[in-house]
Scaffold this active site. Structure first.
Site, mmCIF file in Angstrom:
data_model
loop_
_atom_site.group_PDB
_atom_site.id
_atom_site.type_symbol
_atom_site.label_atom_id
_atom_site.label_comp_id
_atom_site.label_asym_id
_atom_site.label_seq_id
_atom_site.Cartn_x
_atom_site.Cartn_y
_atom_site.Cartn_z
ATOM 1 N N HIS A 1 97.623 -124.465 -32.701
ATOM 2 C CA HIS A 1 97.842 -123.100 -32.097
ATOM 3 C C HIS A 1 96.074 -122.764 -31.924
ATOM 4 C CE1 HIS A 1 98.021 -119.025 -31.254
ATOM 5 N NE2 HIS A 1 99.427 -119.102 -31.035
ATOM 6 N N GLU B 1 99.887 -122.988 -23.900
ATOM 7 C CA GLU B 1 99.559 -121.757 -23.897
ATOM 8 C C GLU B 1 98.010 -121.520 -23.487
ATOM 9 O OE1 GLU B 1 101.836 -119.693 -27.208
ATOM 10 O OE2 GLU B 1 99.972 -120.132 -28.065
HETATM 11 O O1 G3P Z 1 102.099 -118.539 -30.562
HETATM 12 C C1 G3P Z 1 102.358 -117.543 -29.598
HETATM 13 C C2 G3P Z 1 101.230 -116.757 -29.035
HETATM 14 O O2 G3P Z 1 99.945 -117.524 -29.084
HETATM 15 C C3 G3P Z 1 101.347 -115.947 -27.837
HETATM 16 O O3 G3P Z 1 100.928 -114.962 -28.365
HETATM 17 O O4 G3P Z 1 101.219 -112.375 -28.230
HETATM 18 O O5 G3P Z 1 100.856 -113.449 -26.127
HETATM 19 O O6 G3P Z 1 103.161 -113.917 -27.245
HETATM 20 P P1 G3P Z 1 101.588 -113.564 -27.527
#
Ligand code: G3P
Length: 230
Positions: free
Chosen positions: A100, A148
């Site tokens: 992550h 992400e």
């Molecule tokens: O692991 C999920 C994350 O990094 C995304 O976070 O708070 O933007 O949904 P969020």
């Protein structure tokens, strides 16, 4: 509970509870019970990744898959403070997140980390911060990849709206290498964001704050699950 067959189908909603105050202890357990209920009532595949110290009791309390948020990639042994793949497996986990953005693994250790998890019999959901990193991770054949863009994490602005090309390109590039389910995350905030991600080709979403910090987490998760019901 805890020993039910846990088959995951697409689209998948993976909930990372991070280390938020709202997900500590009893509150984390309550959030995971909500996820369990919503998975059952909607037939959606939902994974929860609670805080490490809660893995055992949450695995006992819910029948959906529980993933660790991270594991150390050493084997069991004289490694004080380590949380190994075998430890989380024994605690009832079906898998682990790895790499992550908030818990990066040096790239040269990636293959070994995935292998340690595989040997212990748990699945890997490996995060990538770019299309390029996702491609490089795909060669190690993790069970899932989640792309992400770090700048959108916690922003409330969904990757599926702000950077749709990251999703389409990651799906295309990864599937060229291996048929690995590709999730996307960062800023995913409501049902429409989830639906958009799936329309763009994602096999699911990985999200945290919109669920953990929601005034009504159950309503939020129901909205997301209903948005992608077939
Ligand atoms: O692991 C999920 C994350 O990094 C995304 O976070 O708070 O933007 O949904 P969020």
């Amino acid at each position: 509970m805890g020993h039910v067959t846990k088959v995951l189908m697409k689209p998948l909603i993976a909930l990372n509870l991070k280390a938020y105050r709202e997900s500590i202890g009893e509150r984390g357990l309550a959030l995971c019970r909500i996820a369990d209920e919503v998975a059952k009532s909607t037939g959606t595949s939902i994974i929860v990744a609670p805080q490490n110290v809660d893995l055992y009791r949450i695995s006992k309390a819910v029948s959906i898959p529980v993933f660790a948020q991270h594991i150390d990639f050493n084997e069991p042994g004289a490694f004080t403070g380590s949380i190994t793949a075998e430890t989380v497996k024994e605690a009832g986990c079906q898998g682990t997140l790895l790499n992550h953005s908030e818990k990066k693994i040096p790239f040269e250790k990636m293959g070994a980390a995935i292998e340690v998890a595989r040997k212990a019999g748990i699945k890997t959901l490996v995060c990538a911060d770019s299309v390029d990193e996702a491609k490089r991770i795909a060669q190690f054949k993790p069970d899932y990849i989640a792309v992400e863009p770090p700048e959108l994490i916690g922003s409330g602005i969904s990757v599926s709206k702000a950077k749709p090309e990251i999703i389409t390109n990651t799906v295309k590039e990864v599937k060229n290498i291996q048929d690995i389910p590709v999730l996307c995350g960062a800023g995913v905030s409501n049902g429409e964001d989830v639906r958009k991600a799936v329309e763009l080709g994602a096999d699911g979403v990985l999200l945290a704050s919109a669920f953990v910090k929601a005034k009504d987490p159950k309503a939020m998760l129901l909205e997301m699950a209903n948005a992608v019901r077939e």
